[in-house]
Design an enzyme around this catalytic site. Sequence first.
Site, PDB file in Angstrom:
ATOM      1  N   SER A 180       4.919  -1.180  30.430  1.00  0.00           N
ATOM      2  CA  SER A 180       4.692  -0.377  29.218  1.00  0.00           C
ATOM      3  C   SER A 180       5.190  -1.124  27.988  1.00  0.00           C
ATOM      4  O   SER A 180       6.179  -1.857  28.044  1.00  0.00           O
ATOM      5  CB  SER A 180       5.405   0.979  29.340  1.00  0.00           C
ATOM      6  OG  SER A 180       4.619   1.872  30.106  1.00  0.00           O
ATOM      7  N   GLY A 192       6.337  -2.226  35.521  1.00  0.00           N
ATOM      8  CA  GLY A 192       7.160  -2.105  34.322  1.00  0.00           C
ATOM      9  C   GLY A 192       6.531  -2.706  33.090  1.00  0.00           C
ATOM     10  O   GLY A 192       7.194  -3.383  32.301  1.00  0.00           O
ATOM     11  N   GLY A 245      10.738   1.838  33.007  1.00  0.00           N
ATOM     12  CA  GLY A 245      11.386   2.800  32.129  1.00  0.00           C
ATOM     13  C   GLY A 245      11.197   2.527  30.652  1.00  0.00           C
ATOM     14  O   GLY A 245      10.475   1.618  30.245  1.00  0.00           O
ATOM     15  N   ASP A 299       6.983  -0.312  48.947  1.00  0.00           N
ATOM     16  CA  ASP A 299       8.015  -1.015  48.185  1.00  0.00           C
ATOM     17  C   ASP A 299       9.266  -1.178  49.047  1.00  0.00           C
ATOM     18  O   ASP A 299      10.131  -0.311  49.106  1.00  0.00           O
ATOM     19  CB  ASP A 299       8.337  -0.231  46.905  1.00  0.00           C
ATOM     20  CG  ASP A 299       9.460  -0.871  46.100  1.00  0.00           C
ATOM     21  OD1 ASP A 299      10.002  -1.910  46.533  1.00  0.00           O
ATOM     22  OD2 ASP A 299       9.801  -0.315  45.039  1.00  0.00           O
ATOM     23  N   ASN A 313       0.826  -2.288  35.575  1.00  0.00           N
ATOM     24  CA  ASN A 313       1.229  -0.887  35.721  1.00  0.00           C
ATOM     25  C   ASN A 313       1.839  -0.301  34.459  1.00  0.00           C
ATOM     26  O   ASN A 313       2.776  -0.878  33.887  1.00  0.00           O
ATOM     27  CB  ASN A 313       2.304  -0.773  36.818  1.00  0.00           C
ATOM     28  CG  ASN A 313       1.761  -0.983  38.202  1.00  0.00           C
ATOM     29  OD1 ASN A 313       0.620  -1.413  38.382  1.00  0.00           O
ATOM     30  ND2 ASN A 313       2.568  -0.679  39.202  1.00  0.00           N
ATOM     31  N   ASP A 342       2.127   4.738  44.416  1.00  0.00           N
ATOM     32  CA  ASP A 342       2.993   3.792  43.712  1.00  0.00           C
ATOM     33  C   ASP A 342       4.400   3.854  44.312  1.00  0.00           C
ATOM     34  O   ASP A 342       4.971   4.952  44.461  1.00  0.00           O
ATOM     35  CB  ASP A 342       3.016   4.214  42.230  1.00  0.00           C
ATOM     36  CG  ASP A 342       3.633   3.176  41.322  1.00  0.00           C
ATOM     37  OD1 ASP A 342       3.534   1.979  41.634  1.00  0.00           O
ATOM     38  OD2 ASP A 342       4.198   3.577  40.283  1.00  0.00           O
ATOM     39  N   GLU A 396       6.039  -5.496  47.647  1.00  0.00           N
ATOM     40  CA  GLU A 396       6.869  -6.042  46.557  1.00  0.00           C
ATOM     41  C   GLU A 396       7.885  -7.032  47.093  1.00  0.00           C
ATOM     42  O   GLU A 396       8.551  -6.801  48.096  1.00  0.00           O
ATOM     43  CB  GLU A 396       7.590  -4.909  45.812  1.00  0.00           C
ATOM     44  CG  GLU A 396       8.482  -5.434  44.685  1.00  0.00           C
ATOM     45  CD  GLU A 396       9.020  -4.328  43.763  1.00  0.00           C
ATOM     46  OE1 GLU A 396       8.304  -3.334  43.531  1.00  0.00           O
ATOM     47  OE2 GLU A 396      10.152  -4.487  43.283  1.00  0.00           O
ATOM     48  N   ASP A 430       3.233   3.515  32.995  1.00  0.00           N
ATOM     49  CA  ASP A 430       3.557   4.922  33.189  1.00  0.00           C
ATOM     50  C   ASP A 430       4.247   5.464  31.940  1.00  0.00           C
ATOM     51  O   ASP A 430       3.775   6.409  31.298  1.00  0.00           O
ATOM     52  CB  ASP A 430       4.478   5.058  34.418  1.00  0.00           C
ATOM     53  CG  ASP A 430       4.814   6.496  34.740  1.00  0.00           C
ATOM     54  OD1 ASP A 430       4.469   7.383  33.949  1.00  0.00           O
ATOM     55  OD2 ASP A 430       5.431   6.757  35.793  1.00  0.00           O
TER      56      ASP A 430
HETATM   57  P1  13P Z   1       6.635   1.459  33.043  1.00  0.00           P
HETATM   58  O1  13P Z   1       7.892   2.249  33.193  1.00  0.00           O
HETATM   59  O2  13P Z   1       6.849   0.227  32.216  1.00  0.00           O
HETATM   60  O3  13P Z   1       5.504   2.262  32.522  1.00  0.00           O
HETATM   61  O4  13P Z   1       6.229   0.921  34.492  1.00  0.00           O
HETATM   62  C1  13P Z   1       5.445   1.687  35.352  1.00  0.00           C
HETATM   63  C2  13P Z   1       5.327   1.118  36.706  1.00  0.00           C
HETATM   64  O5  13P Z   1       5.651  -0.016  36.995  1.00  0.00           O
HETATM   65  C3  13P Z   1       4.761   1.986  37.727  1.00  0.00           C
HETATM   66  O6  13P Z   1       4.808   1.411  38.997  1.00  0.00           O
HETATM   67  O1  G3H Z   2       7.186   2.670  38.481  1.00  0.00           O
HETATM   68  C1  G3H Z   2       7.322   3.804  38.691  1.00  0.00           C
HETATM   69  C2  G3H Z   2       6.860   4.996  38.025  1.00  0.00           C
HETATM   70  O2  G3H Z   2       7.096   4.968  36.681  1.00  0.00           O
HETATM   71  C3  G3H Z   2       7.315   6.190  38.790  1.00  0.00           C
HETATM   72  O3  G3H Z   2       8.072   7.089  38.135  1.00  0.00           O
HETATM   73  O4  G3H Z   2       9.150   8.107  40.172  1.00  0.00           O
HETATM   74  O5  G3H Z   2       9.558   8.990  37.858  1.00  0.00           O
HETATM   75  O6  G3H Z   2       7.355   9.325  38.957  1.00  0.00           O
HETATM   76  P1  G3H Z   2       8.573   8.461  38.846  1.00  0.00           P
HETATM   77 ZN    ZN Z   3       6.558   0.138  39.287  1.00  0.00          ZN
END
Ligand code: 13P
Ligand code: G3H
Ligand code: ZN
Length: 305
Positions: free
Chosen positions: A214, A212, A181, A104, A254, A82, A136, A256
Site C-alpha cells: 500500500s 505490504g 499495515g 504462509d 498486494n 491471503d 512465502e 489492503d
Molecule cells: P498492505 O498492508 O500494505 O495493504 O499489505 C497488504 C498485504 O500484503 C496483503 O497480503
Molecule cells: O496482509 C494482510 C492483510 O492486510 C490481512 O489483514 O488479517 O487484518 O484481515 P487482516
Molecule cells: Zn500480506
Amino acid sequence: MAFVNTKKMLEDALKNGYAVPAFNICNLESAQAVAEVAGEKNVPVIISVSEGAGKYAGYDYITAIVKTASKHYKNDIALHLDHGKTFEACKAAIDAGFTSVMFDGSALPYEENVKETKRVVEYAHSQAKYVTVEAELGKIIGTEDMIHSDVESFTDPDEAKDFVNRTGVDSLAISIGTAHGVNKSISTPIIQYGVIDSVHEANPNLPLVAHGSSTVPAKWVDLIKKYGGEIKKSQGISEEDIVKMSKTAICKINMDTDLRLAHTAGVRQDLAENPNHFDQRDYNKAGKKNVKEQIAHAFELVMGK
Ligand code: 13P
Ligand code: G3H
Ligand code: ZN
C-alpha cells in the site's frame, strides 16, 4: 469475467512486464468495488481474503459474492486466500470454492515450511479445478489482524530455488523491504531490487509476489484525521516503487491498507457532513466510491491502464 485461478494471469504478467494487483476484501461493498473497476477496465484481478476476513464474512458467502460478480464482466477474476497459516485454513478456503491460496509458513523453521507448503500444494493441485498456491520465504515485517512479524529477513535466492523445486508452488511471496499495515517504516521504505533480481535469476519462470504494497495516500489519511479519526503514524511505499516493482519479476502486488483507508475516509466524511444519515447504504456508498477511485489508480500504477 471468468472465475479462474492465478496461473495464467501471473504467467502473462511475468512475460509482459506488468503486475496484477491483489486487493483484500471482506464484504459485499469491497468485493463489488474491485469487480466493478476491473470489469470496467477489462483487466485481470485477484480478490484476496485473509483468514480474519474469512472469519468475519465466511468463505462460502465470499465465494458466492465473487462468483456472482465474475458473471457480470468479461475479464478474469481469481479468489485467493491471503496468509493462510495452516493446512486446515487453506483446505477450508479450497473446499469453499477459492481458486487460489497462500500458505504462509514464513514463521516456521525452513524444513517445516517446505513440508507444510508441499502438503497444501498436493491438496490444491489435485482438485478437479487446479487451485494455485503461493508460499512465502523470508520475513515481511508489520502487523495486521492475524499477521505479525517484528523481524525482517530478505529472501535468499538459493533457498528460494530449493524451496520451489521441493514444493511445486506456483508463485512465491518474497521479503524485499515492503511491510504490512499503515506505517511501514520511519521514512519511505527502501525496496531491495537486488533481491528481486537475484531470486528471479535463480527461478526465471517463477512469478514473485510483493506483500505490504500500500502507498498509504495522504489524501485518505488527512480526511480520516480531519473527520475525527486517529492515525498515529503513516508511511507507505512510494508510487514510483510500485511502478518500478511491477516491471520486474514481481507479478502480484498486494494492497489492503489503502482500501481500508479510502473506505473509512468516505464513511467518516459522509457521517460528519450529514449528521442525519443513519442508513448504512449512504455512508457505505461514500466509502465504496473512494475505494473504487483508489483501485482505479492502483491499476494505472501496476498495469499502466
Ligand atoms: P498492505 O498492508 O500494505 O495493504 O499489505 C497488504 C498485504 O500484503 C496483503 O497480503
Ligand atoms: O496482509 C494482510 C492483510 O492486510 C490481512 O489483514 O488479517 O487484518 O484481515 P487482516
Ligand atoms: Zn500480506
